[in-house]
Design a protein around this motif. Sequence first.
Motif, PDB file in Angstrom:
ATOM      1  N   ASP A  24       0.815  -1.219   0.000  1.00 55.85           N
ATOM      2  CA  ASP A  24       0.000   0.000   0.000  1.00 55.85           C
ATOM      3  C   ASP A  24       0.847   1.268   0.000  1.00 55.85           C
ATOM      4  O   ASP A  24       0.330   2.374   0.117  1.00 55.85           O
ATOM      5  CB  ASP A  24      -0.967   0.010   1.184  1.00 55.85           C
ATOM      6  CG  ASP A  24      -0.273   0.114   2.537  1.00 55.85           C
ATOM      7  OD1 ASP A  24       0.982   0.157   2.590  1.00 55.85           O
ATOM      8  OD2 ASP A  24      -0.983   0.140   3.559  1.00 55.85           O
ATOM      9  N   GLY A  25       2.185   1.124  -0.103  1.00 57.10           N
ATOM     10  CA  GLY A  25       3.087   2.260  -0.168  1.00 57.10           C
ATOM     11  C   GLY A  25       3.665   2.675   1.179  1.00 57.10           C
ATOM     12  O   GLY A  25       4.584   3.493   1.226  1.00 57.10           O
ATOM     13  N   GLU A  26       3.156   2.139   2.279  1.00 63.11           N
ATOM     14  CA  GLU A  26       3.680   2.473   3.599  1.00 63.11           C
ATOM     15  C   GLU A  26       5.075   1.878   3.761  1.00 63.11           C
ATOM     16  O   GLU A  26       5.359   0.784   3.281  1.00 63.11           O
ATOM     17  CB  GLU A  26       2.757   1.932   4.691  1.00 63.11           C
ATOM     18  CG  GLU A  26       3.223   2.276   6.094  1.00 63.11           C
ATOM     19  CD  GLU A  26       2.292   1.774   7.179  1.00 63.11           C
ATOM     20  OE1 GLU A  26       2.647   1.946   8.354  1.00 63.11           O
ATOM     21  OE2 GLU A  26       1.230   1.209   6.861  1.00 63.11           O
ATOM     22  N   ILE A  27       5.949   2.620   4.457  1.00 63.01           N
ATOM     23  CA  ILE A  27       7.289   2.146   4.765  1.00 63.01           C
ATOM     24  C   ILE A  27       7.364   1.908   6.272  1.00 63.01           C
ATOM     25  O   ILE A  27       7.001   2.770   7.062  1.00 63.01           O
ATOM     26  CB  ILE A  27       8.362   3.159   4.323  1.00 63.01           C
ATOM     27  CG1 ILE A  27       8.338   3.296   2.802  1.00 63.01           C
ATOM     28  CG2 ILE A  27       9.738   2.730   4.826  1.00 63.01           C
ATOM     29  CD1 ILE A  27       9.254   4.356   2.249  1.00 63.01           C
ATOM     30  N   THR A  67       8.853  -5.146  -0.742  1.00 59.64           N
ATOM     31  CA  THR A  67      10.293  -5.380  -0.669  1.00 59.64           C
ATOM     32  C   THR A  67      10.757  -5.326   0.781  1.00 59.64           C
ATOM     33  O   THR A  67      10.135  -4.686   1.622  1.00 59.64           O
ATOM     34  CB  THR A  67      11.099  -4.338  -1.471  1.00 59.64           C
ATOM     35  OG1 THR A  67      10.862  -3.035  -0.930  1.00 59.64           O
ATOM     36  CG2 THR A  67      10.731  -4.354  -2.943  1.00 59.64           C
ATOM     37  N   ILE A  68      11.901  -5.973   1.032  1.00 54.81           N
ATOM     38  CA  ILE A  68      12.573  -5.916   2.319  1.00 54.81           C
ATOM     39  C   ILE A  68      14.013  -5.489   2.060  1.00 54.81           C
ATOM     40  O   ILE A  68      14.691  -6.061   1.206  1.00 54.81           O
ATOM     41  CB  ILE A  68      12.581  -7.293   3.029  1.00 54.81           C
ATOM     42  CG1 ILE A  68      11.174  -7.785   3.274  1.00 54.81           C
ATOM     43  CG2 ILE A  68      13.379  -7.191   4.343  1.00 54.81           C
ATOM     44  CD1 ILE A  68      11.106  -9.219   3.808  1.00 54.81           C
TER      45      ILE A  68
END
Length: 72
Positions: A24-27, A67-68
Amino acid sequence: MAMTDMQNRMYQSRGKNIRILCTDGEIVEGHCCDYTQPIDNEPEVAELTIQKGTHGLIGITEPEIETIEYID
């Protein structure tokens, strides 16, 4: 059952400081405390437990992860 590439990356993240880009775009940044394999989780999906500063623990499941990245 074989691990997916993402599950392997999640497993390798244990004990490391990481940055996750969610779908959802959150980091989310924090210390990866634990990896739960799908067979041990309900509903059978892999999950990371992240210590996010002093804000407590949060869980992020495999389908939520884009991604990680390892950070210092």
